[in-house]
Design a protein around this motif. Structure first.
Motif, PDB file in Angstrom:
ATOM      1  N   HIS A 165     -25.572  18.619  40.035  1.00  0.00           N
ATOM      2  CA  HIS A 165     -26.676  19.139  39.221  1.00  0.00           C
ATOM      3  C   HIS A 165     -27.967  19.030  40.018  1.00  0.00           C
ATOM      4  CE1 HIS A 165     -28.507  19.205  34.832  1.00  0.00           C
ATOM      5  NE2 HIS A 165     -28.816  20.285  35.539  1.00  0.00           N
ATOM      6  N   LEU A 197     -31.959  19.355  39.366  1.00  0.00           N
ATOM      7  CA  LEU A 197     -32.984  19.445  38.322  1.00  0.00           C
ATOM      8  C   LEU A 197     -34.340  19.509  39.014  1.00  0.00           C
ATOM      9  CD1 LEU A 197     -30.738  17.025  37.354  1.00  0.00           C
ATOM     10  CD2 LEU A 197     -31.872  17.581  35.192  1.00  0.00           C
ATOM     11  N   THR A 233     -28.222  24.276  37.777  1.00  0.00           N
ATOM     12  CA  THR A 233     -29.653  24.012  37.962  1.00  0.00           C
ATOM     13  C   THR A 233     -30.377  24.033  36.619  1.00  0.00           C
ATOM     14  OG1 THR A 233     -29.594  25.093  40.135  1.00  0.00           O
ATOM     15  CG2 THR A 233     -31.765  24.780  39.130  1.00  0.00           C
ATOM     16  N   THR A 234     -31.197  23.009  36.411  1.00  0.00           N
ATOM     17  CA  THR A 234     -32.059  22.952  35.236  1.00  0.00           C
ATOM     18  C   THR A 234     -33.508  22.827  35.686  1.00  0.00           C
ATOM     19  OG1 THR A 234     -30.363  21.894  33.851  1.00  0.00           O
ATOM     20  CG2 THR A 234     -32.667  21.664  33.147  1.00  0.00           C
ATOM     21  N   PHE A 280     -37.218  22.026  34.252  1.00  0.00           N
ATOM     22  CA  PHE A 280     -37.872  21.515  33.046  1.00  0.00           C
ATOM     23  C   PHE A 280     -39.372  21.735  33.146  1.00  0.00           C
ATOM     24  CE2 PHE A 280     -35.929  18.149  35.620  1.00  0.00           C
ATOM     25  CZ  PHE A 280     -37.041  17.606  36.250  1.00  0.00           C
ATOM     26  N   LEU A 339     -31.007  15.096  30.429  1.00  0.00           N
ATOM     27  CA  LEU A 339     -30.646  16.423  30.936  1.00  0.00           C
ATOM     28  C   LEU A 339     -29.738  16.340  32.160  1.00  0.00           C
ATOM     29  CD1 LEU A 339     -34.000  18.391  30.547  1.00  0.00           C
ATOM     30  CD2 LEU A 339     -31.852  18.845  29.340  1.00  0.00           C
ATOM     31  N   PRO A 395     -25.855  22.887  33.223  1.00  0.00           N
ATOM     32  CA  PRO A 395     -25.470  24.194  32.687  1.00  0.00           C
ATOM     33  C   PRO A 395     -24.216  24.746  33.362  1.00  0.00           C
ATOM     34  CG  PRO A 395     -27.376  24.396  34.119  1.00  0.00           C
ATOM     35  CD  PRO A 395     -27.115  22.933  33.980  1.00  0.00           C
ATOM     36  N   LEU A 427     -30.062  29.617  28.697  1.00  0.00           N
ATOM     37  CA  LEU A 427     -29.012  29.737  29.705  1.00  0.00           C
ATOM     38  C   LEU A 427     -28.931  31.166  30.241  1.00  0.00           C
ATOM     39  CD1 LEU A 427     -26.580  28.339  31.142  1.00  0.00           C
ATOM     40  CD2 LEU A 427     -25.170  29.148  29.234  1.00  0.00           C
ATOM     41  N   ARG A 432     -30.730  27.017  33.587  1.00  0.00           N
ATOM     42  CA  ARG A 432     -31.404  26.917  32.293  1.00  0.00           C
ATOM     43  C   ARG A 432     -32.815  26.374  32.495  1.00  0.00           C
ATOM     44  NH1 ARG A 432     -27.703  23.922  29.572  1.00  0.00           N
ATOM     45  NH2 ARG A 432     -26.930  25.524  28.128  1.00  0.00           N
ATOM     46  N   VAL A 454     -35.869  24.321  30.346  1.00  0.00           N
ATOM     47  CA  VAL A 454     -36.010  23.482  29.157  1.00  0.00           C
ATOM     48  C   VAL A 454     -37.431  22.922  29.080  1.00  0.00           C
ATOM     49  CG1 VAL A 454     -35.121  21.491  27.870  1.00  0.00           C
ATOM     50  CG2 VAL A 454     -33.582  22.797  29.353  1.00  0.00           C
TER      51      VAL A 454
END
Length: 337
Positions: free
Chosen positions: A122, A124, A175-176, A178, A232, A237, A252, A259, A261
Motif C-alpha cells: 500500500h 499512502l 494507492t490512497t 488523503f 487507512l 483499495p 474508488l 482512492r 479520502v
C-alpha cells in the motif's frame, strides 16, 4: 512485524504518525530532508524522541535525491510507504515556487518509483483540502470536481493525485491519497496560525487576522488525523471488477486500485472563535491586526468524512477548544513560558 517507510518523519504530522505506528508495533523507517523552512531544532527534537524506540531508524535525505531515497528503500524493503514529506505552506509558494516543483513533483515521483519497484502492499500519500480551491459546495466530498486550485502548492498536490492514479492503474499499485483539513496540535510548525497566534498573544505582540476574521476552517487535531492514516493503511483499495461494483459515495477509481479520502473533523469553525479559544487558554486578549484576504486564500473549508468512517469505522471528533488547550500547554512547556 510490518515495516513502514515514512517520508517527512521529522515533520509535524510525520512525527505523530511515526509515534503512533511504533505504539502499534510497526517498524518505522524515517526519511526527512531537515530543510530550514522553519527551525530545524524542533525537527531534530522530534527525530530524537522517536529514536528512543529501537524499532525506529532516522535517515536524512532530500526527496529530490533519487539515489539516496532508492538505496534506502531497496535496503529496508518496507511493506508500506506513507509519503508525507513535501514543501509545506500555502503562502510560501508565492515566494519560492520552485521549491514546490522540486519537492512535491519531482520528489513525489521518486517515491512512486520506489513504491513501484518494491511492489509495496500500500502506498499512502498526503494531499490537501487546498485542492478543492474555489469550490463552494460544502462540506467538500471526494467525488467533487477539483479543477480550480488557488495556489501552486495546491496545484502540485492535485498533480500528485493524478500522477498517483496513473501509477496505480499502470502497475496495479494500491494507492490512497488523503486530503488533510487544517491540522493543528502539539509539536506543530511555527509557520502555522495556531503557533503564530499563541506566540503573539503570550508575547503581547499583534497577530494578523485575515479577511477580518470572517473565515472558516475545519480544524483537525493531529492525533485524530494520524489515527485516520493508521487505519487507512489496513484499507488498501482494490481495482473494482466493474464500475457497477463501486459503492455510492466511494471515490474508488473504476480502472485502478486508487482512492481519495478526506481526513477532517467534519465541522467548520469561525476563525474568530478559534482566536478566542487561544485567548482563553493564554489568559489574555490578543492585539488584533485585521487584514484583507491574502492572495490564494479561500474563505472556508469543511470536510465530508463519511467515506473515512465507512472505510475505517473512525471519525475524528476532538473539539477545537480541547485541541487548543493541549497545544497551548505544550507551547508553554516547550518554550518555558
Amino acid at each position: 512485524m510490518r515495516k513502514v517507510l515514512v517520508t517527512g518523519s521529522a515533520g509535524f504530522i510525520g512525527y505523530h504518525l511515526s509515534q503512533l505506528l511504533l505504539d502499534d508495533g510497526f517498524v518505522v523507517v524515517g526519511y526527512d530532508g531537515m530543510t530550514d523552512y522553519y527551525d530545524v531544532r524542533i525537527k531534530e527534537r522530534r527525530h530524537a524522541m522517536l529514536s528512543q524506540n529501537e524499532r525506529f531508524s532516522a535517515h536524512v535525505g532530500m526527496l529530490e535525491d533519487f539515489d539516496a531515497l532508492h538505496a534506502l528503500a531497496m535496503a529496508e524493503k518496507p511493506d508500506v510507504i506513507v509519503h508525507l514529506a513535501a514543501q509545506a505552506g500555502v503562502r510560501y509558494s508565492l515566494e519560492n515556487p520552485r521549491a514546490y516543483i522540486d519537492a512535491n513533483i519531482v520528489g513525489t515521483f521518486n517515491v512512486m518509483e520506489c513504491a513501484r519497484e518494491l511492489g509495496v502492499d500500500h502506498l499512502l500519500m498526503a494531499s490537501t483540502s487546498s485542492v478543492y480551491g474555489a469550490n463552494e459546495d460544502m462540506p467538500f466530498d471526494e467525488l467533487e470536481r477539483v479543477e480550480t486550485q488557488m495556489t501552486l502548492y495546491a496545484a502540485t498536490k492535485k498533480a500528485n493525485e493524478a500522477m498517483a492514479h496513473s501509477y496505480a492503474h499502470l502497475w496495479t499499485l494500491p494507492t490512497t491519497m488523503f486530503r488533510f483539513f487544517t491540522v493543528y496540535g502539539p509539536w506543530g510548525r511555527p509557520d502555522m496560525a495556531l503557533f503564530k497566534f499563541t506566540r503573539g498573544i503570550l508575547n503581547g505582540e499583534p497577530i494578523d487576522i485575515y479577511n477580518d476574521g470572517e473565515m472558516y476552517r475545519d480544524f483537525t487535531y493531529v492525533t485524530d488525523l494520524v489515527r485516520g492514516i493508521r487505519l487507512l493503511i489496513d484499507a488498501a483499495p482494490v481495482r473494482p471488477s466493474s464500475r457497477d461494483a463501486i459503492s455510492p459515495g466511494d471515490s474508488l477509481s473504476p480502472v485502478a486500485p486508487f482512492r481519495v479520502v478526506n481526513i477532517g473533523n467534519g465541522e467548520k469553525v469561525r476563525l474568530l472563535d478559534f482566536v478566542e479559544a487561544i485567548e482563553a487558554e493564554c489568559g489574555t486578549e490578543a492585539k488584533r491586526n485585521y487584514m484583507p484576504m491574502q492572495k490564494g486564500d479561500v474563505p472556508a473549508t469543511w470536510a465530508d468524512t463519511a467515506l473515512l468512517q465507512r472505510l475505517t469505522g473512525y471519525t475524528p471528533k476532538t473539539d477545537f477548544r480541547d485541541g487548543v488547550r493541549q497545544f497551548v500547554a505544550w507551547y508553554r512547556d516547550y518554550y518555558g513560558v
